[in-house]
Structure formats: C-alpha cells, structure tokens
Design a protein around this motif. Sequence first.
Motif, PDB file in Angstrom:
ATOM      1  N   GLU A 134      23.097 -56.066 -11.987  1.00 39.48           N
ATOM      2  CA  GLU A 134      24.301 -55.617 -11.292  1.00 39.48           C
ATOM      3  C   GLU A 134      24.050 -54.901  -9.964  1.00 39.48           C
ATOM      4  N   VAL A 135      22.901 -54.271  -9.807  1.00 36.24           N
ATOM      5  CA  VAL A 135      22.644 -53.483  -8.597  1.00 36.24           C
ATOM      6  C   VAL A 135      21.733 -54.213  -7.613  1.00 36.24           C
ATOM      7  N   PHE A 136      20.630 -54.780  -8.098  1.00 35.84           N
ATOM      8  CA  PHE A 136      19.687 -55.444  -7.187  1.00 35.84           C
ATOM      9  C   PHE A 136      20.349 -56.466  -6.271  1.00 35.84           C
ATOM     10  N   PRO A 137      21.208 -57.351  -6.792  1.00 38.70           N
ATOM     11  CA  PRO A 137      21.841 -58.321  -5.879  1.00 38.70           C
ATOM     12  C   PRO A 137      22.683 -57.654  -4.791  1.00 38.70           C
ATOM     13  N   LEU A 138      23.328 -56.544  -5.105  1.00 39.86           N
ATOM     14  CA  LEU A 138      24.147 -55.841  -4.122  1.00 39.86           C
ATOM     15  C   LEU A 138      23.296 -55.180  -3.051  1.00 39.86           C
ATOM     16  N   VAL A 139      22.160 -54.603  -3.456  1.00 37.84           N
ATOM     17  CA  VAL A 139      21.257 -53.988  -2.472  1.00 37.84           C
ATOM     18  C   VAL A 139      20.749 -55.063  -1.521  1.00 37.84           C
ATOM     19  N   LYS A 140      20.399 -56.205  -2.078  1.00 37.19           N
ATOM     20  CA  LYS A 140      19.926 -57.319  -1.249  1.00 37.19           C
ATOM     21  C   LYS A 140      21.012 -57.754  -0.271  1.00 37.19           C
ATOM     22  N   ASP A 141      22.261 -57.865  -0.755  1.00 45.96           N
ATOM     23  CA  ASP A 141      23.377 -58.253   0.120  1.00 45.96           C
ATOM     24  C   ASP A 141      23.614 -57.249   1.225  1.00 45.96           C
ATOM     25  N   LEU A 142      23.433 -55.954   0.944  1.00 42.72           N
ATOM     26  CA  LEU A 142      23.640 -54.922   1.962  1.00 42.72           C
ATOM     27  C   LEU A 142      22.583 -54.996   3.063  1.00 42.72           C
TER      28      LEU A 142
END
Length: 144
Positions: A134-142
């Motif tokens: 849930e978090v890693f993909p969002l950090v990558k997107d940011l």
Amino acid sequence: MHGDPPEALAIKVEDMRTRRAKHPELPPLRFGVAAYSVVRNTDAEVKKEIARITDVRASARGYASYQEFIKGSQLETKVSLEDYSVSNRGLRTGVVGTPEQVAEQIRGLERIGIDLLLLQCSPQREEMQRFSAEVFPLVKDLRT
C-alpha cells in the motif's frame, strides 16, 4: 538515529553535513532513522492501532526495565512510557496514517536527507506486507 520528529531530524542531518563538509576527502554521509509504522485506511483505525501498541501498564513485565532505563538515561529528550513501548522512540518519526499520508511522510523524510528507514511494526510480517503493497507504490509515484 533514534526516532524523532522530522524537524528535529533535519537539524541533526544539517549539523552532520556541515561537519562533514570540513572533510571533503571523505564520502558523503548517509542518514537512517528508526520509525515505527502504522498504516491503516482511516484515522480512527490508526488511533486504535496506536492505542493497542502503546498499552503498557505499570504491571507489565517491561515496566521495571523502563524505570531503570529512565533513571540511567542521559537522553536529550524525555521518553514517555509510550515511546519506550515501541523501541527507539519510533513513533516520534511520524510514519503513521493512511497509505497516502505515510507515503508523503516518507517523502518529507527523504527531503531532509534521510536515506534509510529502520521500520518497526507488529505483527511484523502482516504489517510489512501491508506497507509494501500500500505504501511503496505511492512513494514511487511521488518520485515521478
């Protein structure tokens, strides 16, 4: 570093970078911090989990150890029983919230120079699976 709020970490990182700049022959420093992560879909769920993990009563087995630690400590900040309940003051780092909030908190830590998070959570396997999904993909997107 032990867990501290990002503003306190930023001061420490800048101080160490300033000191290292006096020695250009040495490689740049890298910075890591302990962080206890709580990732949930709502603020209410986050609060409930924090209450669960910090529920340390005076009758708990570790309370005597906590009292001994406080007596012998020369830390620059006061450590609460709740801080002690999750080693290295990890909750102070602020890696708690919804996946979106945690991703932004990680980006904020990155902006002040934190290269490594020493994540703690409980139960470890389930929480790390949640974090990675849930978090890693969002950090990558940011980052893009």
